[in-house]
Write an enzyme that holds these catalytic residues in place. Structure first.
Site, PDB file in Angstrom:
ATOM      1  N   HIS A  60       0.833  -1.199   0.000  1.00 48.14           N
ATOM      2  CA  HIS A  60       0.000   0.000   0.000  1.00 48.14           C
ATOM      3  C   HIS A  60       0.864   1.243   0.000  1.00 48.14           C
ATOM      4  O   HIS A  60       2.045   1.220   0.308  1.00 48.14           O
ATOM      5  CB  HIS A  60      -0.992  -0.002   1.173  1.00 48.14           C
ATOM      6  CG  HIS A  60      -0.396   0.343   2.501  1.00 48.14           C
ATOM      7  ND1 HIS A  60      -1.034   1.147   3.410  1.00 48.14           N
ATOM      8  CD2 HIS A  60       0.774   0.006   3.084  1.00 48.14           C
ATOM      9  CE1 HIS A  60      -0.281   1.270   4.498  1.00 48.14           C
ATOM     10  NE2 HIS A  60       0.827   0.588   4.321  1.00 48.14           N
ATOM     11  N   CYS A 114       3.768   5.128   5.868  1.00 45.58           N
ATOM     12  CA  CYS A 114       3.844   3.904   6.656  1.00 45.58           C
ATOM     13  C   CYS A 114       5.282   3.401   6.691  1.00 45.58           C
ATOM     14  O   CYS A 114       6.035   3.603   5.740  1.00 45.58           O
ATOM     15  CB  CYS A 114       2.943   2.831   6.027  1.00 45.58           C
ATOM     16  SG  CYS A 114       2.929   1.250   6.902  1.00 45.58           S
ATOM     17  N   GLN A 132      -7.606  -3.045   9.174  1.00 44.64           N
ATOM     18  CA  GLN A 132      -8.842  -2.294   9.325  1.00 44.64           C
ATOM     19  C   GLN A 132      -9.810  -2.731   8.219  1.00 44.64           C
ATOM     20  O   GLN A 132      -9.399  -3.028   7.101  1.00 44.64           O
ATOM     21  CB  GLN A 132      -8.557  -0.798   9.252  1.00 44.64           C
ATOM     22  CG  GLN A 132      -7.742  -0.305  10.445  1.00 44.64           C
ATOM     23  CD  GLN A 132      -7.356   1.144  10.315  1.00 44.64           C
ATOM     24  OE1 GLN A 132      -8.192   2.001  10.074  1.00 44.64           O
ATOM     25  NE2 GLN A 132      -6.063   1.428  10.465  1.00 44.64           N
ATOM     26  N   SER A 155      -6.276   5.186   9.624  1.00 46.62           N
ATOM     27  CA  SER A 155      -4.860   5.531   9.467  1.00 46.62           C
ATOM     28  C   SER A 155      -4.624   6.640   8.459  1.00 46.62           C
ATOM     29  O   SER A 155      -3.620   7.336   8.523  1.00 46.62           O
ATOM     30  CB  SER A 155      -4.061   4.299   9.036  1.00 46.62           C
ATOM     31  OG  SER A 155      -4.132   3.312  10.030  1.00 46.62           O
ATOM     32  N   HIS A 158      -5.360   5.369   1.330  1.00 47.94           N
ATOM     33  CA  HIS A 158      -4.421   4.402   0.776  1.00 47.94           C
ATOM     34  C   HIS A 158      -4.753   4.070  -0.673  1.00 47.94           C
ATOM     35  O   HIS A 158      -5.912   4.099  -1.071  1.00 47.94           O
ATOM     36  CB  HIS A 158      -4.528   3.029   1.483  1.00 47.94           C
ATOM     37  CG  HIS A 158      -4.621   3.026   2.954  1.00 47.94           C
ATOM     38  ND1 HIS A 158      -3.628   2.526   3.745  1.00 47.94           N
ATOM     39  CD2 HIS A 158      -5.611   3.421   3.799  1.00 47.94           C
ATOM     40  CE1 HIS A 158      -3.981   2.600   5.014  1.00 47.94           C
ATOM     41  NE2 HIS A 158      -5.178   3.143   5.066  1.00 47.94           N
TER      42      HIS A 158
END
Length: 164
Positions: A60, A114, A132, A155, A158
């Site tokens: 991702h 990330c 998630q 978060s 993405h």
């Protein structure tokens, strides 16, 4: 160096572990041949299927925003961009990627918020319930090699590419 093959308890797949340096890697260690790997302690684990039952592998590219559950990253201590700004940034990356796995990994390595940026965005294998929900649903819905549209989670936003 002293390498052995161990089984990941979280992913159910074998990995290489150096008993001297404590280094671990999913891939064949540099300079080691397939034949040498077959002689290592735990080599019988290599004959297991590469894709654990019920799991997928994905990469991702994450862009965090000021509403992210942890609005900081390896690149920025305090992320102030709005969610809409983060989506615009990701749309730019999306057009640059155009479906190229190589370009995806390059952009993730440089721009993802990330820690997986160190591996071109690769998150490895995961099963249901480990990510998630919106991320999981997107990853499982994709075919191998396919890249998602923009996904929003706690978060951030993405792009997800299924790799196995």
């Amino acid at each position: 160096m002293t390498w052995e093959i161990r089984l990941s308890t979280s992913r159910g797949v074998p990995y290489f572990f150096n008993t001297e340096t404590k280094e671990s890697t999913w891939d064949l260690p540099a300079g080691m041949t397939e034949e040498e790997a077959k002689q290592l302690p735990g080599a019988d684990l290599l004959s297991r299927p590469k894709v654990p039952t019920g799991q997928v592998r994905a990469s991702h590219l994450l862009v965090k925003h000021n509403g992210s559950r942890r609005p900081s990253s390896w690149k920025e201590a305090n992320i102030t961009r709005s969610k809409d700004e983060a989506i615009d940034v990701l749309k730019g990356y999306q057009s640059d990627i155009g479906g190229s796995a190589e370009k995806f990994a390059q952009l993730a390595a440089v721009h993802s918020d990330c820690s997986s940026h160190e591996k071109g965005g690769d998150l490895g294998y995961f099963g249901r319930g480990q990510m998630q929900k919106p991320f999981e649903e997107a990853a499982y819905a994709l075919e191998v090699g396919q890249i998602s549209d923009i996904i929003s989670t706690d978060s951030g936003v993405h792009l997800v590419m299924r790799t196995a």
